[in-house]
Design a protein around this motif. Structure first.
Motif, PDB file in Angstrom:
ATOM      1  N   TYR A  34       0.913  -1.317  -0.216  1.00  0.00           N
ATOM      2  CA  TYR A  34      -0.070  -0.055   0.071  1.00  0.00           C
ATOM      3  C   TYR A  34       0.992   1.304   0.123  1.00  0.00           C
ATOM      4  O   TYR A  34       1.721   1.567   0.941  1.00  0.00           O
ATOM      5  CB  TYR A  34      -0.951  -0.075   1.235  1.00  0.00           C
ATOM      6  CG  TYR A  34      -1.871  -1.132   1.294  1.00  0.00           C
ATOM      7  CD1 TYR A  34      -3.093  -0.919   0.701  1.00  0.00           C
ATOM      8  CD2 TYR A  34      -1.430  -2.553   1.907  1.00  0.00           C
ATOM      9  CE1 TYR A  34      -4.060  -2.071   0.672  1.00  0.00           C
ATOM     10  CE2 TYR A  34      -2.381  -3.204   1.831  1.00  0.00           C
ATOM     11  CZ  TYR A  34      -3.684  -3.136   1.386  1.00  0.00           C
ATOM     12  OH  TYR A  34      -4.341  -4.466   1.361  1.00  0.00           O
ATOM     13  N   ASP A  90      -1.562  -1.012  -4.075  1.00  0.00           N
ATOM     14  CA  ASP A  90      -2.715  -0.158  -3.911  1.00  0.00           C
ATOM     15  C   ASP A  90      -2.320   1.004  -3.454  1.00  0.00           C
ATOM     16  O   ASP A  90      -1.418   1.477  -2.951  1.00  0.00           O
ATOM     17  CB  ASP A  90      -3.472  -1.006  -2.866  1.00  0.00           C
ATOM     18  CG  ASP A  90      -5.135  -0.482  -3.255  1.00  0.00           C
ATOM     19  OD1 ASP A  90      -5.388   0.220  -4.131  1.00  0.00           O
ATOM     20  OD2 ASP A  90      -6.095  -1.086  -2.517  1.00  0.00           O
ATOM     21  N   LEU A 124      -6.205  -1.211   4.816  1.00  0.00           N
ATOM     22  CA  LEU A 124      -5.035  -1.592   4.862  1.00  0.00           C
ATOM     23  C   LEU A 124      -4.967  -3.154   5.073  1.00  0.00           C
ATOM     24  O   LEU A 124      -4.099  -3.786   4.899  1.00  0.00           O
ATOM     25  CB  LEU A 124      -3.835  -0.883   5.688  1.00  0.00           C
ATOM     26  CG  LEU A 124      -3.644   0.720   5.315  1.00  0.00           C
ATOM     27  CD1 LEU A 124      -3.026   1.102   6.419  1.00  0.00           C
ATOM     28  CD2 LEU A 124      -3.532   0.736   3.939  1.00  0.00           C
TER      29      LEU A 124
END
Length: 151
Positions: A34, A90, A124
């Motif tokens: 992330y 992401d 997350l």
């Protein structure tokens, strides 16, 4: 969580010789990487995919497109490594004021989270937010290799 790792404040170039992009936080999670773009915005944020407007009347380009571009640069660095090409990167935009109001009309508005909220943590950790092919792809054994590839 113990199966997550954080890398913060580093720079990376899209190509050798290009100016570097600054990365605030990268979280190596259980199922994905992330890229977390940190924004110190207060008050109510209104806007769309192009511009965000603040209570003060100031406008700011939406940080989502640039954050997505930076995530793609990280993904490209991972694809260059033999066994990291399937690691999904992401994008999350973290607003540091937990009292901020978020009124963004954008199909990617779910990428924007406020610090200190359960949704920020779930964003997350919840594999259902990832594309189907990544949801069961545990990458914790690759964290050392991912760290080397992106920093």
């Amino acid at each position: 969580p113990p199966d997550h790792r954080i890398i913060h404040n580093f720079e990376a170039c899209s190509r050798p010789g290009d100016l570097p992009y600054e990365y605030d936080i990268v979280v190596l999670g259980r199922n994905a990487v992330y890229h977390v773009e940190v924004k110190h915005f207060t008050g109510t944020i209104r806007g769309d995919k192009h511009r965000w407007r603040f209570d003060s009347g100031h406008t700011f380009p939406s940080p989502i497109p640039l954050a997505n571009k930076k995530s793609k640069i990280l993904a490209s660095r991972l694809r260059k490594r033999h066994n990291l090409g399937r690691v999904f990167v992401d994008t999350v935009v973290l607003i540091t004021d937990p009292r901020a109001g978020i009124r963004i009309v954008d199909d990617q508005a779910d990428r924007v989270v406020k610090i200190g909220t359960d949704y920020a943590i779930r964003r997350l950790m919840d594999p259902s937010k990832l594309p189907h092919g990544c949801r069961n792809n545990c990458i914790t054994s690759l964290h050392d290799q991912i760290s080397e590839a992106i920093v």
